[in-house]
Every structure is written in structure tokens, then in C-alpha cells.
Design a protein around this motif. Structure first.
Motif, PDB file in Angstrom:
ATOM      1  N   SER A 130       0.870  -1.168   0.000  1.00 27.62           N
ATOM      2  CA  SER A 130       0.000   0.000   0.000  1.00 27.62           C
ATOM      3  C   SER A 130       0.909   1.222   0.000  1.00 27.62           C
ATOM      4  CB  SER A 130      -0.892   0.015   1.244  1.00 27.62           C
ATOM      5  OG  SER A 130      -1.599   1.231   1.315  1.00 27.62           O
ATOM      6  N   ILE A 131       0.736   2.065  -0.996  1.00 29.25           N
ATOM      7  CA  ILE A 131       1.548   3.268  -1.107  1.00 29.25           C
ATOM      8  C   ILE A 131       0.775   4.417  -0.465  1.00 29.25           C
ATOM      9  CG2 ILE A 131       2.835   4.784  -2.670  1.00 29.25           C
ATOM     10  CD1 ILE A 131       3.758   1.786  -2.697  1.00 29.25           C
ATOM     11  N   ALA A 134      10.080  -2.200   0.456  1.00 27.79           N
ATOM     12  CA  ALA A 134       9.256  -1.141   1.057  1.00 27.79           C
ATOM     13  C   ALA A 134      10.056   0.157   1.193  1.00 27.79           C
ATOM     14  CB  ALA A 134       8.710  -1.583   2.407  1.00 27.79           C
ATOM     15  N   THR A 135      11.305   0.055   1.614  1.00 24.33           N
ATOM     16  CA  THR A 135      12.155   1.241   1.754  1.00 24.33           C
ATOM     17  C   THR A 135      12.412   1.876   0.392  1.00 24.33           C
ATOM     18  OG1 THR A 135      13.210   0.310   3.710  1.00 24.33           O
ATOM     19  CG2 THR A 135      14.398   2.085   2.577  1.00 24.33           C
ATOM     20  N   TYR A 136      12.663   1.055  -0.609  1.00 24.62           N
ATOM     21  CA  TYR A 136      12.905   1.578  -1.962  1.00 24.62           C
ATOM     22  C   TYR A 136      11.668   2.295  -2.486  1.00 24.62           C
ATOM     23  CZ  TYR A 136      14.298   1.814  -6.831  1.00 24.62           C
ATOM     24  OH  TYR A 136      14.618   2.270  -8.097  1.00 24.62           O
ATOM     25  N   LEU A 137      10.497   1.675  -2.332  1.00 23.61           N
ATOM     26  CA  LEU A 137       9.257   2.301  -2.798  1.00 23.61           C
ATOM     27  C   LEU A 137       8.973   3.595  -2.038  1.00 23.61           C
ATOM     28  CD1 LEU A 137       7.085  -0.911  -3.235  1.00 23.61           C
ATOM     29  CD2 LEU A 137       8.053   0.518  -5.062  1.00 23.61           C
ATOM     30  N   ASP A 138       9.291   3.616  -0.761  1.00 29.38           N
ATOM     31  CA  ASP A 138       9.125   4.837   0.027  1.00 29.38           C
ATOM     32  C   ASP A 138      10.041   5.942  -0.504  1.00 29.38           C
ATOM     33  OD1 ASP A 138       7.886   6.162   2.315  1.00 29.38           O
ATOM     34  OD2 ASP A 138       9.880   6.116   3.214  1.00 29.38           O
ATOM     35  N   ASP A 139      11.252   5.595  -0.882  1.00 32.31           N
ATOM     36  CA  ASP A 139      12.174   6.575  -1.468  1.00 32.31           C
ATOM     37  C   ASP A 139      11.637   7.134  -2.785  1.00 32.31           C
ATOM     38  OD1 ASP A 139      13.967   6.250   0.609  1.00 32.31           O
ATOM     39  OD2 ASP A 139      15.306   4.920  -0.506  1.00 32.31           O
ATOM     40  N   GLY A 146       3.567  11.083   9.001  1.00 37.33           N
ATOM     41  CA  GLY A 146       3.480   9.780   9.649  1.00 37.33           C
ATOM     42  C   GLY A 146       3.139   8.604   8.752  1.00 37.33           C
ATOM     43  N   GLN A 147       2.963   8.837   7.460  1.00 35.19           N
ATOM     44  CA  GLN A 147       2.616   7.751   6.546  1.00 35.19           C
ATOM     45  C   GLN A 147       3.866   7.044   6.058  1.00 35.19           C
ATOM     46  OE1 GLN A 147       0.254   9.786   3.547  1.00 35.19           O
ATOM     47  NE2 GLN A 147      -1.568   8.740   4.327  1.00 35.19           N
ATOM     48  N   SER A 148       3.682   5.751   5.730  1.00 35.44           N
ATOM     49  CA  SER A 148       4.781   4.981   5.150  1.00 35.44           C
ATOM     50  C   SER A 148       4.214   3.957   4.182  1.00 35.44           C
ATOM     51  CB  SER A 148       5.596   4.287   6.253  1.00 35.44           C
ATOM     52  OG  SER A 148       4.781   3.366   6.951  1.00 35.44           O
ATOM     53  N   VAL A 149       5.079   3.400   3.383  1.00 29.37           N
ATOM     54  CA  VAL A 149       4.702   2.309   2.497  1.00 29.37           C
ATOM     55  C   VAL A 149       4.537   1.064   3.357  1.00 29.37           C
ATOM     56  CG1 VAL A 149       5.520   0.835   0.616  1.00 29.37           C
ATOM     57  CG2 VAL A 149       5.849   3.302   0.497  1.00 29.37           C
ATOM     58  N   GLN A 150       3.435   0.355   3.172  1.00 27.84           N
ATOM     59  CA  GLN A 150       3.143  -0.802   4.015  1.00 27.84           C
ATOM     60  C   GLN A 150       3.054  -2.081   3.186  1.00 27.84           C
ATOM     61  OE1 GLN A 150       2.679  -0.724   7.454  1.00 27.84           O
ATOM     62  NE2 GLN A 150       3.431   1.368   7.253  1.00 27.84           N
ATOM     63  N   LEU A 151       3.700  -3.138   3.658  1.00 30.23           N
ATOM     64  CA  LEU A 151       3.541  -4.461   3.076  1.00 30.23           C
ATOM     65  C   LEU A 151       2.162  -4.971   3.469  1.00 30.23           C
ATOM     66  CD1 LEU A 151       4.778  -6.895   1.579  1.00 30.23           C
ATOM     67  CD2 LEU A 151       5.661  -7.659   3.805  1.00 30.23           C
ATOM     68  N   MET A 152       1.404  -5.448   2.490  1.00 22.60           N
ATOM     69  CA  MET A 152       0.039  -5.919   2.744  1.00 22.60           C
ATOM     70  C   MET A 152       0.050  -7.445   2.929  1.00 22.60           C
ATOM     71  SD  MET A 152      -1.851  -3.612  -0.120  1.00 22.60           S
ATOM     72  CE  MET A 152      -3.426  -4.384   0.156  1.00 22.60           C
ATOM     73  N   ILE A 178      12.927  -1.326 -10.579  1.00 22.74           N
ATOM     74  CA  ILE A 178      13.542  -1.683  -9.308  1.00 22.74           C
ATOM     75  C   ILE A 178      14.825  -2.447  -9.620  1.00 22.74           C
ATOM     76  CG2 ILE A 178      13.282  -3.005  -7.177  1.00 22.74           C
ATOM     77  CD1 ILE A 178      10.263  -2.518  -7.386  1.00 22.74           C
ATOM     78  N   PRO A 179      15.946  -2.039  -9.038  1.00 20.91           N
ATOM     79  CA  PRO A 179      17.205  -2.726  -9.337  1.00 20.91           C
ATOM     80  C   PRO A 179      17.098  -4.231  -9.047  1.00 20.91           C
ATOM     81  CG  PRO A 179      17.621  -0.744  -8.060  1.00 20.91           C
ATOM     82  CD  PRO A 179      16.136  -0.938  -8.083  1.00 20.91           C
ATOM     83  N   PRO A 180      17.558  -5.055  -9.955  1.00 19.52           N
ATOM     84  CA  PRO A 180      17.433  -6.509  -9.771  1.00 19.52           C
ATOM     85  C   PRO A 180      18.232  -7.031  -8.590  1.00 19.52           C
ATOM     86  CG  PRO A 180      18.755  -6.011 -11.717  1.00 19.52           C
ATOM     87  CD  PRO A 180      18.203  -4.718 -11.221  1.00 19.52           C
ATOM     88  N   THR A 181      19.213  -6.291  -8.122  1.00 19.86           N
ATOM     89  CA  THR A 181      20.018  -6.735  -6.990  1.00 19.86           C
ATOM     90  C   THR A 181      19.379  -6.426  -5.642  1.00 19.86           C
ATOM     91  OG1 THR A 181      21.239  -4.649  -7.049  1.00 19.86           O
ATOM     92  CG2 THR A 181      22.169  -6.507  -8.281  1.00 19.86           C
ATOM     93  N   LEU A 182      18.271  -5.702  -5.638  1.00 19.96           N
ATOM     94  CA  LEU A 182      17.588  -5.341  -4.405  1.00 19.96           C
ATOM     95  C   LEU A 182      16.943  -6.576  -3.790  1.00 19.96           C
ATOM     96  CD1 LEU A 182      17.238  -2.491  -3.127  1.00 19.96           C
ATOM     97  CD2 LEU A 182      14.926  -2.532  -3.987  1.00 19.96           C
ATOM     98  N   ASP A 183      17.125  -6.777  -2.493  1.00 16.63           N
ATOM     99  CA  ASP A 183      16.504  -7.901  -1.790  1.00 16.63           C
ATOM    100  C   ASP A 183      15.040  -7.585  -1.478  1.00 16.63           C
ATOM    101  OD1 ASP A 183      18.847  -9.450  -1.699  1.00 16.63           O
ATOM    102  OD2 ASP A 183      19.493  -8.498   0.171  1.00 16.63           O
TER     103      ASP A 183
END
Length: 69
Positions: A4-5, A48-53, A62-68, A38-43
Motif C-alpha cells: 500500500s503506497i 518497502a524502503t525503496y518504494l518509500d524513497d 506519519g505515513q509509510s509504504v506498508q507491506l500488505m 527496481i534494481p534486480p540486486t535489491l533484496d
């Protein structure tokens, strides 16, 4: 993995052929997002951190990207 973005929209990120593929989710359909790479080397635990960036301009206080589930 579905994210969820900031409650604005949802993305489905899948590992396909050693690359990350991104899909925009809407009720009853899914559309590939070609302009988000998304870089293929990303784990997986870094997604979530990458999408937030990438989307931080859309965040409210106070919002963040959340894994559903």
C-alpha cells in the motif's frame, strides 16, 4: 508482494526472470507499470524502503509504504 503506497494506491511487486516486475492493482484488474524500475540486486526485504524513497512526495505526516498481507 503487495504494498500500500500511503493508502493512495497498491502495487504488486513480483520477481520474474531475475528482475522485479511492478503491477498497479485496481479492483478486478492489474496493470504492469513500465516506468518504475527496481534494481534486480535489491533484496525483497528492501522493497518497502525503496518504494518509500521513490514515492515519498505522496506521503502525509506519519505515513509509510506498508507491506500488505
Amino acid at each position: 508482494m503487495k504494498f500500500s503506497i500511503y493508502g493512495r494506491f497498491q502495487l504488486d511487486v513480483r520477481r520474474e526472470n531475475d528482475a522485479w516486475e511492478v503491477y498497479h492493482l485496481e479492483p478486478g484488474k492489474r496493470a504492469k507499470v513500465n516506468d518504475l524500475v527496481i534494481p534486480p540486486t535489491l533484496d525483497a526485504d528492501e522493497l518497502a524502503t525503496y518504494l518509500d524513497d521513490i514515492f515519498h512526495e505522496l506521503a502525509g505526516p506519519g505515513q509509510s509504504v506498508q507491506l500488505m498481507p
